[in-house]
Scaffold this motif. Structure first.
Motif, PDB file in Angstrom:
ATOM      1  N   ASN B 379      14.531  30.602 -39.025  1.00  0.00           N
ATOM      2  CA  ASN B 379      15.700  31.325 -39.547  1.00  0.00           C
ATOM      3  C   ASN B 379      16.995  30.652 -39.130  1.00  0.00           C
ATOM      4  O   ASN B 379      18.045  30.899 -39.702  1.00  0.00           O
ATOM      5  CB  ASN B 379      15.684  32.770 -39.052  1.00  0.00           C
ATOM      6  CG  ASN B 379      14.495  33.515 -39.622  1.00  0.00           C
ATOM      7  OD1 ASN B 379      14.160  33.357 -40.797  1.00  0.00           O
ATOM      8  ND2 ASN B 379      13.820  34.287 -38.781  1.00  0.00           N
ATOM      9  N   GLU B 380      16.902  29.879 -38.058  1.00  0.00           N
ATOM     10  CA  GLU B 380      18.051  29.096 -37.622  1.00  0.00           C
ATOM     11  C   GLU B 380      17.489  27.784 -37.108  1.00  0.00           C
ATOM     12  O   GLU B 380      16.286  27.662 -36.906  1.00  0.00           O
ATOM     13  CB  GLU B 380      18.789  29.827 -36.499  1.00  0.00           C
ATOM     14  CG  GLU B 380      17.854  30.130 -35.336  1.00  0.00           C
ATOM     15  CD  GLU B 380      18.512  30.957 -34.241  1.00  0.00           C
ATOM     16  OE1 GLU B 380      19.466  31.674 -34.517  1.00  0.00           O
ATOM     17  OE2 GLU B 380      18.041  30.843 -33.095  1.00  0.00           O
ATOM     18  N   ASP B 381      18.371  26.814 -36.920  1.00  0.00           N
ATOM     19  CA  ASP B 381      17.901  25.500 -36.478  1.00  0.00           C
ATOM     20  C   ASP B 381      17.303  25.616 -35.078  1.00  0.00           C
ATOM     21  O   ASP B 381      18.018  25.917 -34.113  1.00  0.00           O
ATOM     22  CB  ASP B 381      19.080  24.523 -36.478  1.00  0.00           C
ATOM     23  CG  ASP B 381      18.645  23.098 -36.174  1.00  0.00           C
ATOM     24  OD1 ASP B 381      17.642  22.912 -35.451  1.00  0.00           O
ATOM     25  OD2 ASP B 381      19.322  22.172 -36.651  1.00  0.00           O
ATOM     26  N   ARG B 386      21.810  26.825 -34.253  1.00  0.00           N
ATOM     27  CA  ARG B 386      22.864  27.003 -35.256  1.00  0.00           C
ATOM     28  C   ARG B 386      22.296  27.556 -36.557  1.00  0.00           C
ATOM     29  O   ARG B 386      21.162  27.246 -36.934  1.00  0.00           O
ATOM     30  CB  ARG B 386      23.534  25.660 -35.562  1.00  0.00           C
ATOM     31  CG  ARG B 386      24.412  25.183 -34.438  1.00  0.00           C
ATOM     32  CD  ARG B 386      25.066  23.877 -34.827  1.00  0.00           C
ATOM     33  NE  ARG B 386      25.691  23.295 -33.664  1.00  0.00           N
ATOM     34  CZ  ARG B 386      25.924  22.002 -33.495  1.00  0.00           C
ATOM     35  NH1 ARG B 386      25.571  21.152 -34.433  1.00  0.00           N
ATOM     36  NH2 ARG B 386      26.504  21.563 -32.410  1.00  0.00           N
ATOM     37  N   PRO B 387      23.113  28.322 -37.271  1.00  0.00           N
ATOM     38  CA  PRO B 387      22.681  28.749 -38.604  1.00  0.00           C
ATOM     39  C   PRO B 387      22.650  27.553 -39.554  1.00  0.00           C
ATOM     40  O   PRO B 387      23.398  26.589 -39.367  1.00  0.00           O
ATOM     41  CB  PRO B 387      23.764  29.748 -39.027  1.00  0.00           C
ATOM     42  CG  PRO B 387      24.967  29.386 -38.214  1.00  0.00           C
ATOM     43  CD  PRO B 387      24.459  28.808 -36.925  1.00  0.00           C
ATOM     44  N   PHE B 587      27.442  24.665 -38.174  1.00  0.00           N
ATOM     45  CA  PHE B 587      26.229  24.805 -38.980  1.00  0.00           C
ATOM     46  C   PHE B 587      25.278  23.619 -38.821  1.00  0.00           C
ATOM     47  O   PHE B 587      25.680  22.518 -38.479  1.00  0.00           O
ATOM     48  CB  PHE B 587      26.605  24.937 -40.459  1.00  0.00           C
ATOM     49  CG  PHE B 587      27.334  26.208 -40.759  1.00  0.00           C
ATOM     50  CD1 PHE B 587      26.625  27.372 -41.018  1.00  0.00           C
ATOM     51  CD2 PHE B 587      28.730  26.243 -40.753  1.00  0.00           C
ATOM     52  CE1 PHE B 587      27.302  28.555 -41.277  1.00  0.00           C
ATOM     53  CE2 PHE B 587      29.401  27.413 -41.020  1.00  0.00           C
ATOM     54  CZ  PHE B 587      28.683  28.585 -41.280  1.00  0.00           C
ATOM     55  N   SER B 588      24.049  23.883 -39.095  1.00  0.00           N
ATOM     56  CA  SER B 588      23.037  22.849 -39.203  1.00  0.00           C
ATOM     57  C   SER B 588      22.898  22.524 -40.688  1.00  0.00           C
ATOM     58  O   SER B 588      22.627  23.416 -41.492  1.00  0.00           O
ATOM     59  CB  SER B 588      21.725  23.394 -38.638  1.00  0.00           C
ATOM     60  OG  SER B 588      20.686  22.497 -38.880  1.00  0.00           O
TER      61      SER B 588
END
Lengths: 326, 731
Positions: B379-381, B386-387, B587-588
């Motif tokens: 759901n995240e990196d 990070r999102p 962000f990723s």
């Protein structure tokens, strides 16, 4: 490329005269010019023979077919007689090289083409074929594409031609013209195994010209075809190949002619396989049984062991494709 | 978002330079017609390690037309200053041409012959006799000592492996691959006093400019590099290789412009390659297919003089929600030349191993390979918490599965047959970073209402001329045919290398910024001009369309650029703009692909034939659909080559490259290329950059090889972990 002089022969006599003085014949040039660029070949004089009258495909009095030495690969493949009587020849040609090369290269030049051994084509490597006595880098080197049949301690290079495999199967003969006149050599004797003189590749005398390849008559109906196994689907030399011609009458194989490519230092006839087939009825079991002997006498190298099994399977498959069943 | 109508962006424009290319008018590096040019041919070493013992150039020098033979014996000492503007590996010592007698790899340039004709130079090069004190060379990745590893760890992978319900352990070997662009590397160099001008095949004119300045010890301003057309590169033209230096050196020594084009054989010696890898992967999972641990141990080749690096650890860290990861990568210094990034560098090699392993796990657990991947979607990196800016991999798989007919397959290996052929299908994930670099651009509108836009970027094949034209056209409100985009000259506003898929994001954003400025400048001129029908209108209410400035919602009110300029006695309007990516992002950011392959395997003969492929991509906004389609097709073809054909063979007895030609180094031909289809998810990524694009050129190659290998497994039940997959592996 080393400097050279270039002459165009207007007629046969003129060509032979230039050949007698040491000139190298050139027709399509698709092999020779490549090798000159790599300085593998360093001819001093090139004699262009493309104007010579050898561009016909004709019937022979005995009922065979004579393909002039200067007939282009593409022309030979498309010739109606070749297509109908000897599909094995058409298929072998059409599975060779690229369309551009087939439009340039001639039948005579095709059987004269030299090996694709990478060490032969790299002038900084040892090669007895290129430089007698220098050694064979392929023997212990990267030899995945090399021969398993007909090799010697001096050379393990394959003969690269496809159509030569078909010619060998069909027991063709090579017509030659030299200073001493005409002669004809059976295909099996024309291309030489390396032995201890891998630099000698053909049974040609100095100054001799190939004028034609003759296919003798075969009892009909003759079913034939060529199969080529290679890593990519086009524009590559064979890992293994098989030319198969079968004469079946009354449900019995009366005559089998088989030669294989990509595995021999010359196109390799398989008389033992032919014997196993003759007089038998076509069946999948027969194809497998006969093909089991296809690699008899093979001497595989470090990187080409797989060719032993692949060769048997290639022959088996092509027997089935030509001979049917399943 | 731009207030401008988007007419050109998103339109399937044909390449604007297409006519030049198909009519032979596009000038590639060696084709520039330079007065008085002479020809240089490089002589290569025929040993991999040792010293030059003797050079006999007498025969070469007696050849008519030969001007000079340059070797380390008579070459001037060159400055070889450190160059911070370089993509050379940090900390290495780059190869210095003709500066000493040391030979470090087979095919190293050891002399150059300059002659008035190419033929004379070629022949004379053959006549240069060089003898060596050869030393035992070491070129085999297997069994050679490795450098200290770079490592990464999160959680406790060994412990998690120990307690995992399912454990898999795999070893992969990937062959060296060469870029093999159609156009050989070539350089023309000309000195005008102390100023050097170079026409070069390059993906980075600014990089070549700085390297030449550093090597010759002259100011960068004294060097100009020109490269308007590049016939493919795939990464090989990102560095300034020895032949570029040699061309400039030779030109200085003979006092004439010199042209130097590498032969195809030389293209295997010193212009980089994708390194060979050994990759060990251990994987632990629970019975429901949640991967709990992955241990990656990588080794790849590099030269003794430079420690090559590529991004081969990223995927193992961020692709799946694996709590426990341990990675180590070691380089193995060998007597070889330095590798260089090749399409999808690092990612592509890692993806083959990781995505093959995921396929193994899917079959081990009896879970559909797509479902298995979805169960491990983060759901995240997971590498940094990070999102994701955008991550639409689920959608890629959903769309792809439907389009490809995935769920119609019988999942049992070796279950589908068509005559002698076993049929199989496979999937794999592709993923690549969103790289961005600083870029600048210049734009001008002329009195005739047409525009010129420039940036020192490149077009090595992706279609930069066209895509930048599209961005500029919309930002300026012009039709694409009224915009000319120029590139490939170091005197233009600087741009990053054309590598790592960063050109569209970086240069595209700079072009948009520049053209926005120029448009706003024109609008400002109009609304402040009493003679303009737009006088007094709020500038924000003016848009430009078809070269006409007009009021939003009242199209009748407005005027053209021509009218505006004519009334103001202007010949042109000019603007400069730029793109400066933020140093850090919240962000990723990655592009994603779901790759599908169907293969037919003649298991008796060991033949693999790809029947069809489908790629579904989350690549952000697509500026130019036709170009994007071409990129995807090219990426799939490259991946087919990597999977089934490409293999640079070294003879480890003497370090010789055995198959240094296109007859023996196999790349796919048309007959190998079946029905290839690409689908780009509609959308944009506004976190990535101002124009909403993500990476594309690398992404389309990554995941192709494992999709094919997975399809081969499904077809045959045989798992091949060595690339390329050849007949002998399947017999």
């Amino acid at each position: 490329m080393y400097p050279f002089s270039f002459t165009k022969a207007a007629g046969t006599r003129e060509a032979l005269e230039a050949g007698r003085r040491g000139g190298r014949y050139i027709a399509g040039g698709t092999t020779l010019v490549d090798l000159m660029r790599e300085t593998v070949e360093r001819p001093r004089t090139l004699v262009d023979i493309s104007a010579l009258p050898m561009r016909e495909v004709t019937d022979t009095a005995r009922g065979g077919l004579r393909i002039g030495a200067l007939v282009r690969m593409a022309e030979a493949a498309a010739h109606p007689k070749v297509r109908t009587l000897y599909p094995v020849i058409s298929q072998a040609l059409e599975l060779s090289a690229s369309a551009q090369l087939r439009n340039m290269a001639t039948i005579g030049g095709n059987i004269m083409q030299r090996t694709r051994c990478a060490y032969f084509r790299d002038v900084t490597a040892a090669c007895n074929k290129r430089e007698p006595g220098s050694g064979c880098a392929a023997l212990q080197g990267y030899n995945r594409t090399h021969a398993i049949l007909g090799t010697s301690d001096h050379c393990v290079a394959t003969h690269p031609s496809d159509v030569a495999v078909a010619f060998a199967a069909l027991e063709a003969s090579v017509h030659l013209l030299g200073p001493d006149g005409e002669r004809s050599v059976p295909f099996a004797d024309f291309l030489l195994q390396p032995g201890d003189t891998p630099n000698r590749e053909q049974a040609l005398r100095p100054g001799e010209l190939i004028t034609a390849v003759e296919i003798p008559p075969h009892p009909g109906p003759l079913k034939s075809g060529y199969m080529k196994v290679r890593d990519r689907q086009s524009y590559e030399f064979a890992l293994t190949s098989a030319a198969v011609a079968l004469h079946v009458r009354g449900g019995v194989i009366r005559q089998a002619k088989i030669a294989v490519g990509g595995v021999g230092t010359v196109p390799w006839r398989l008389p033992a396989v032919e014997r196993r087939l003759t007089g038998r009825r076509p069946s999948d079991a027969l194809w497998a049984e006969a093909a089991e002997g296809a690699a008899e006498g093979a001497r595989p190298l470090t990187h080409n062991r797989f060719k032993v099994e692949l060769l048997k399977r290639t022959v088996e498959r092509q027997l089935r494709i030509v001979g049917g069943t399943k | 978002m731009s207030p401008q109508p988007q007419a050109a962006v998103g339109a399937p424009l044909s390449r604007v330079e297409g006519r030049l290319k198909v009519t032979g008018q596009a000038k590639y590096a060696a084709e520039h017609d330079i007065d008085g040019v002479v020809h240089a041919v490089v002589v290569d070493s025929s040993v991999a390690r040792g010293r030059i013992a003797g050079i006999d150039a007498r025969a070469a020098l007696t050849q008519p037309g030969v001007l000079k033979v340059i070797t380390h014996l008579d070459a001037p000492r060159l400055a070889y200053r450190d160059n911070p503007v370089s993509l050379a590996p940090r900390g290495g010592r780059r190869l210095r041409v003709f500066q000493d007698d040391r030979v470090q790899f087979f095919g190293q340039p050891v002399a150059v012959v300059v002659a008035t004709t190419l033929e004379a130079a070629q022949h004379a090069a053959d006549l240069v006799e060089i003898t060596y004190d050869a030393e035992k060379s070491s070129t085999d990745l297997a069994g050679s000592p490795a450098d200290e590893p770079q490592t990464y760890a999160r959680g406790n992978a060994e412990q998690a492996l120990g307690s995992a319900g399912v454990r898999l352990e795999m070893s992969y070997r990937l062959s060296r691959n060469h870029h093999n662009p159609m156009e050989p590397h070539a350089t023309i160099a000309r000195w005008d006093g102390d100023r050097l001008r170079v026409w070069d095949k390059t993906q980075w004119v600014i990089g070549v400019q700085h390297e030449l300045a550093a090597v010759f010890g002259i100011p960068a301003e004294s060097v100009r590099v020109i490269s308007p057309f590049v016939g493919g590169a795939f990464g090989s033209a990102l560095r300034t290789w020895p032949h570029v230096i040699i061309a400039a050196l030779a030109a200085r020594e003979v006092g004439r412009p010199v042209k130097l084009a590498l032969t195809r054989r030389q293209m295997y010696f010193s212009v980089g390659y994708r390194p060979a890898y050994e990759y060990k992967l251990r994987l632990g999972s629970d019975r429901r297919g949640r991967v709990t641990a992955m241990v990656h141990e990588l080794k790849h080749e590099t030269s003794r003089y430079e420690r090559f690096w590529e991004a081969n650890l990223v995927l193992g860290q961020m692709l799946y929600a694996v709590p426990n990861v341990s990675q180590s990568v070691r380089t193995v210094p060998l007597d070889v030349s330095t590798p260089l990034w090749m399409r999808g560098p690092g990612y592509s090699s890692a993806a083959f191993c990781i995505e093959s392993a995921m396929d193994d796990l899917a079959y081990e657990l009896g879970i559909d390979p797509i479902e298995l991947r979805l169960r491990n979607e983060p759901n995240e990196d997971p590498s940094n918490g990070r999102p994701f800016s955008t991550r639409r991999l689920r959608e890629c798989f959903r769309v792809g599965a439907r389009e490809f007919g995935w769920h119609r397959r019988n999942p049992t290996p070796r279950s589908t047959r068509d005559g002698d052929w076993l049929i199989g299908t496979g999937v794999a994930t592709g993923c690549y970073d969103v790289w961005r670099g600083q870029a600048q651009a210049y734009a001008r509108i002329d009195a005739d209402g047409t525009a010129v836009v420039e940036s020192a970027t490149h077009d090595a094949g992706p279609g930069t001329y066209t895509s930048m034209t599209q961005v500029a056209a919309d930002a300026l409100g012009l039709e694409a045919r009224h915009v000319e985009f120029r590139l490939g000259d170091s005197t233009m506003p600087p741009a990053p290398p054309q590598g790592a898929s960063q050109t569209m994001a970086s240069v595209g954003s700079a072009v948009q910024d520049t053209c926005d400025k120029l448009r706003k400048q024109a609008i400002k001129l109009a609304v402040e001009d009493e003679g303009s029908p737009l006088h007094g209108v709020d500038a924000d209410d003016v848009v430009v369309s078809g070269g006409r400035l007009q009021v939003k919602g009242d199209r009748a009110r407005g005027e053209t650029y021509q009218q505006l300029l004519a009334r103001n006695n202007g010949t042109h309007l000019v603007a400069r703009g730029s793109y400066n990516p933020p140093q850090e992002s919240r962000f990723s950011m990655y592009g994603y692909a779901a790759m599908f392959a169907e293969v037919a395997v003649d298991a008796r003969l060991g033949l693999v034939r790809v029947r069809r492929m489908l790629g579904v991509y989350d690549a952000g906004r697509i500026i130019s659909p036709k170009l994007a389609d071409s990129q995807a097709i090219g990426g799939m073809v490259g991946g087919i080559g990597m999977a089934l054909l490409e293999h640079t063979v070294t003879d480890h007895r003497d370090g010789r490259i055995v198959n240094a030609n296109l007859a023996d180094y196999l790349v796919p031909v048309n007959a190998d290329i079946p029905d290839l289809k690409a689908i780009y998810l509609d959308g944009r990524d506004d976190e990535a950059d101002p124009i909403g694009v993500k990476s594309l050129g690398e992404l389309v190659q990554i995941g192709v090889a494992p999709a094919i290998a997975n399809a081969v497994f499904h077809a045959t039940g045989r798992r091949v972990r060595d690339l390329p997959i050849t007949a002998e592996a399947l017999l």
